[in-house]
Design a protein around this motif. Structure first.
Motif, PDB file in Angstrom:
ATOM      1  N   LEU A   1       1.058  -1.111   0.025  1.00 58.88           N
ATOM      2  CA  LEU A   1       0.074   0.186   0.388  1.00 58.88           C
ATOM      3  C   LEU A   1       1.132   1.166   0.052  1.00 58.88           C
ATOM      4  N   ARG A   2       0.403   2.398  -0.668  1.00 54.78           N
ATOM      5  CA  ARG A   2       1.383   3.537  -0.756  1.00 54.78           C
ATOM      6  C   ARG A   2       1.385   4.103   0.435  1.00 54.78           C
ATOM      7  N   SER A   3       1.724   5.198   0.854  1.00 55.22           N
ATOM      8  CA  SER A   3       2.077   6.237   2.009  1.00 55.22           C
ATOM      9  C   SER A   3       0.479   6.508   2.787  1.00 55.22           C
ATOM     10  N   PRO A   4       0.396   6.671   4.293  1.00 52.00           N
ATOM     11  CA  PRO A   4      -1.304   6.915   4.239  1.00 52.00           C
ATOM     12  C   PRO A   4      -1.476   8.193   3.760  1.00 52.00           C
ATOM     13  N   GLU A   5      -0.284   8.646   4.142  1.00 49.55           N
ATOM     14  CA  GLU A   5      -0.992  10.252   3.090  1.00 49.55           C
ATOM     15  C   GLU A   5      -0.684  10.283   1.906  1.00 49.55           C
ATOM     16  N   SER A   6      -0.502  10.132   1.169  1.00 51.16           N
ATOM     17  CA  SER A   6      -1.010   9.259  -0.316  1.00 51.16           C
ATOM     18  C   SER A   6      -1.827   8.800  -0.889  1.00 51.16           C
ATOM     19  N   LEU A   7      -2.037   7.386   0.570  1.00 52.35           N
ATOM     20  CA  LEU A   7      -3.956   6.858   0.404  1.00 52.35           C
ATOM     21  C   LEU A   7      -4.576   7.708   0.988  1.00 52.35           C
ATOM     22  N   ALA A   8      -4.653   8.944   1.466  1.00 49.73           N
ATOM     23  CA  ALA A   8      -5.868  10.128   2.099  1.00 49.73           C
ATOM     24  C   ALA A   8      -5.973  11.175   1.374  1.00 49.73           C
ATOM     25  N   GLU A   9      -4.495  11.132   0.526  1.00 53.48           N
ATOM     26  CA  GLU A   9      -5.239  11.926  -1.119  1.00 53.48           C
ATOM     27  C   GLU A   9      -6.441  12.085  -2.447  1.00 53.48           C
ATOM     28  N   THR A  10      -5.061  10.060  -2.649  1.00 54.92           N
ATOM     29  CA  THR A  10      -5.857   9.730  -3.564  1.00 54.92           C
ATOM     30  C   THR A  10      -7.937   9.454  -3.691  1.00 54.92           C
ATOM     31  N   PHE A  11      -7.832   8.781  -2.599  1.00 59.90           N
ATOM     32  CA  PHE A  11      -9.447   9.047  -2.204  1.00 59.90           C
ATOM     33  C   PHE A  11      -9.920   9.866  -1.913  1.00 59.90           C
ATOM     34  N   ALA A  12      -9.589  10.595  -1.209  1.00 62.43           N
ATOM     35  CA  ALA A  12     -10.147  12.311  -1.296  1.00 62.43           C
ATOM     36  C   ALA A  12     -10.688  12.942  -2.584  1.00 62.43           C
ATOM     37  N   ALA A  13      -9.621  12.582  -3.691  1.00 60.91           N
ATOM     38  CA  ALA A  13      -9.726  13.255  -5.136  1.00 60.91           C
ATOM     39  C   ALA A  13     -10.791  12.508  -5.482  1.00 60.91           C
ATOM     40  N   ALA A  14     -11.155  11.198  -5.122  1.00 68.12           N
ATOM     41  CA  ALA A  14     -11.867  10.671  -5.659  1.00 68.12           C
ATOM     42  C   ALA A  14     -13.327  10.687  -5.430  1.00 68.12           C
ATOM     43  N   GLY A  15     -13.785  12.186  -4.672  1.00 66.05           N
ATOM     44  CA  GLY A  15     -14.697  12.775  -3.484  1.00 66.05           C
ATOM     45  C   GLY A  15     -14.736  11.037  -2.912  1.00 66.05           C
ATOM     46  N   VAL A  16     -13.816  10.004  -2.654  1.00 70.98           N
ATOM     47  CA  VAL A  16     -14.702   9.468  -1.019  1.00 70.98           C
ATOM     48  C   VAL A  16     -14.564   9.812   0.865  1.00 70.98           C
ATOM     49  N   ASP A  17     -15.794  10.130   0.819  1.00 73.71           N
ATOM     50  CA  ASP A  17     -15.858  11.116   2.153  1.00 73.71           C
ATOM     51  C   ASP A  17     -15.298  10.210   3.884  1.00 73.71           C
ATOM     52  N   PRO A  18     -14.322  10.196   3.850  1.00 74.88           N
ATOM     53  CA  PRO A  18     -13.807   9.114   5.116  1.00 74.88           C
ATOM     54  C   PRO A  18     -15.212   9.351   6.141  1.00 74.88           C
ATOM     55  N   ALA A  19     -15.209  10.295   6.247  1.00 77.55           N
ATOM     56  CA  ALA A  19     -16.796  10.071   7.151  1.00 77.55           C
ATOM     57  C   ALA A  19     -17.827   9.070   6.977  1.00 77.55           C
ATOM     58  N   ARG A  20     -18.183   8.894   6.151  1.00 80.64           N
ATOM     59  CA  ARG A  20     -19.536   8.319   5.651  1.00 80.64           C
ATOM     60  C   ARG A  20     -18.635   6.752   5.062  1.00 80.64           C
ATOM     61  N   PRO A  21     -20.405   5.463   5.125  1.00 75.20           N
ATOM     62  CA  PRO A  21     -20.117   4.256   5.258  1.00 75.20           C
ATOM     63  C   PRO A  21     -19.762   4.015   3.763  1.00 75.20           C
ATOM     64  N   VAL A  22     -18.646   2.694   2.940  1.00 76.68           N
ATOM     65  CA  VAL A  22     -18.666   2.481   2.098  1.00 76.68           C
ATOM     66  C   VAL A  22     -18.680   1.034   1.478  1.00 76.68           C
ATOM     67  N   ILE A  23     -18.773   0.762   0.708  1.00 75.44           N
ATOM     68  CA  ILE A  23     -19.353  -0.364   0.018  1.00 75.44           C
ATOM     69  C   ILE A  23     -17.922  -0.064  -0.922  1.00 75.44           C
ATOM     70  N   THR A  24     -16.820  -1.513  -1.188  1.00 75.10           N
ATOM     71  CA  THR A  24     -16.018  -1.644  -2.769  1.00 75.10           C
ATOM     72  C   THR A  24     -16.697  -2.587  -3.467  1.00 75.10           C
ATOM     73  N   THR A  25     -16.291  -2.404  -4.182  1.00 74.25           N
ATOM     74  CA  THR A  25     -16.627  -3.138  -5.464  1.00 74.25           C
ATOM     75  C   THR A  25     -15.543  -3.306  -6.417  1.00 74.25           C
ATOM     76  N   CYS A  26     -15.633  -3.908  -7.357  1.00 70.55           N
ATOM     77  CA  CYS A  26     -14.866  -3.920  -8.634  1.00 70.55           C
ATOM     78  C   CYS A  26     -14.951  -4.919  -9.962  1.00 70.55           C
ATOM     79  N   GLY A  27     -14.603  -5.784 -10.778  1.00 70.18           N
ATOM     80  CA  GLY A  27     -14.580  -6.285 -11.446  1.00 70.18           C
ATOM     81  C   GLY A  27     -15.501  -8.232 -11.325  1.00 70.18           C
ATOM     82  N   SER A  28     -15.514  -8.593  -9.418  1.00 66.33           N
ATOM     83  CA  SER A  28     -14.811  -9.744  -9.367  1.00 66.33           C
ATOM     84  C   SER A  28     -15.174 -10.228  -7.851  1.00 66.33           C
ATOM     85  N   GLY A  29     -14.718  -8.528  -7.413  1.00 65.00           N
ATOM     86  CA  GLY A  29     -15.092  -8.552  -5.821  1.00 65.00           C
ATOM     87  C   GLY A  29     -13.222  -9.050  -5.273  1.00 65.00           C
ATOM     88  N   VAL A  30     -11.927  -9.306  -6.006  1.00 67.00           N
ATOM     89  CA  VAL A  30     -11.626  -9.717  -5.662  1.00 67.00           C
ATOM     90  C   VAL A  30     -10.235  -8.249  -5.074  1.00 67.00           C
TER      91      VAL A  30
END
Length: 285
Positions: A216-245
């Motif tokens: 995993l990238r650094s905590p700072e990099s992760l926070a920036e990436t999720f924030a740039a995508a519009g993910v609100d860290p205070a709200r629940p998240v459902i993760t998804t992808c192609g087949s659940g991997v």
């Protein structure tokens, strides 16, 4: 979101090398690949694996009654499979894969769904282990069967109706780990017959954006990436992808950042795009 200790979910190659012969440690090769990768996890395991490691095949430890790929099996089927691998209650389970950090999080998450309390991921995976010149083996591994008590945590798993409700009500953010061009509908899906695009209202954090050199990238990099995508860290998240991997990679990253209101859509895009009662949109989120 509170800061978490990411070392809770990882062990280093140095740690594993020092504990490889410990009776309460079991190493699991979780290598699995997309069809387009032209790699075979079982064949690679047979050719070379960490000494003593057993192979967990996502395409075999699954719900055999469901046509979707590697859906979670029943607790009874999971317990039977891991007992045969010699994985039992109270053991420390260390999972790795042949890319570094790709399919291992899905198997790590699966063990946790079924109640394993001490399961972690080898940081850097098999590539780092080999690059350091550590021992490998091609010997078949047969462990004594152990008792594994499987209790499924249904709160970790989401189905298509859960995702529909979340998208309609805004009760949770749906975050997609697929590459951006597939998410936007500009590139084909690796599985024939599926349209690309995304769920209306979904956000996109490609798993490759949060992983570097099998870690995993650094905590700072992760926070920036999720924030740039519009993910609100205070709200629940459902993760998804192609087949659940790769959705489990997002889960791992978010949990390492202190997020604990998470669910994973097991059917993911393979299910969503194959139904006639779901909506697909194209373009950016």
């Amino acid at each position: 979101m509170i800061e978490a200790d990411r070392s809770r979910w990882f062990v280093t190659t140095e740690w594993l090398a020092a504990h490889l012969d410990a009776p309460d440690v079991v190493v699991v090769d979780a290598s699995w690949y997309l069809p387009t990768m032209n790699r075979d996890g079982a064949a690679e395991y047979a050719a070379a694996h960490i000494p003593g490691a057993v192979h967990f095949d996502l395409d075999k430890v699954k719900d055999e009654t469901n046509p979707l790929p590697h859906m979670l099996p029943s607790p009874e089927a999971f317990a039977s499979a891991v007992r045969k691998l010699g994985i039992g209650d109270g053991m420390r389970i260390v999972v790795y894969d042949g890319i570094g950090l790709f399919s291992a999080p899905r198997v790590w998450w699966t063990f946790r769904v079924f109640g394993a309390r001490d399961v972690c991921i080898l940081e850097g995976g098999f590539p780092k282990w080999r690059a350091e010149g550590r021992p490998v083996s091609d010997e078949a591994v047969v462990r004594q069967p152990r008792h594994f008590t499987a209790r499924m945590d249904h709160g970790m798993v989401r189905d298509v109706e859960d995702v529909k409700r979340a998208l309609a009500s805004g009760s949770a953010q749906v975050v997609d780990a697929r590459p951006a061009d597939r998410f936007r509908g500009e590139a084909p899906e690796p599985r024939p017959g599926l349209s690309s695009g995304h769920m209306p209202g979904a956000l996109n954090v490609p798993f490759a954006a949060i992983v570097a050199d099998g870690k995993l990238r650094s905590p700072e990099s992760l926070a920036e990436t999720f924030a740039a995508a519009g993910v609100d860290p205070a709200r629940p998240v459902i993760t998804t992808c192609g087949s659940g991997v790769s959705a489990a990679i997002l889960w791992l990253a978010l949990e390492s950042m202190g997020h604990n209101r998470l669910g994973l859509y097991d059917g993911s895009w393979t299910e969503w795009a194959s139904r006639d009662d779901t909506e697909i949109v194209s373009g950016p989120a």
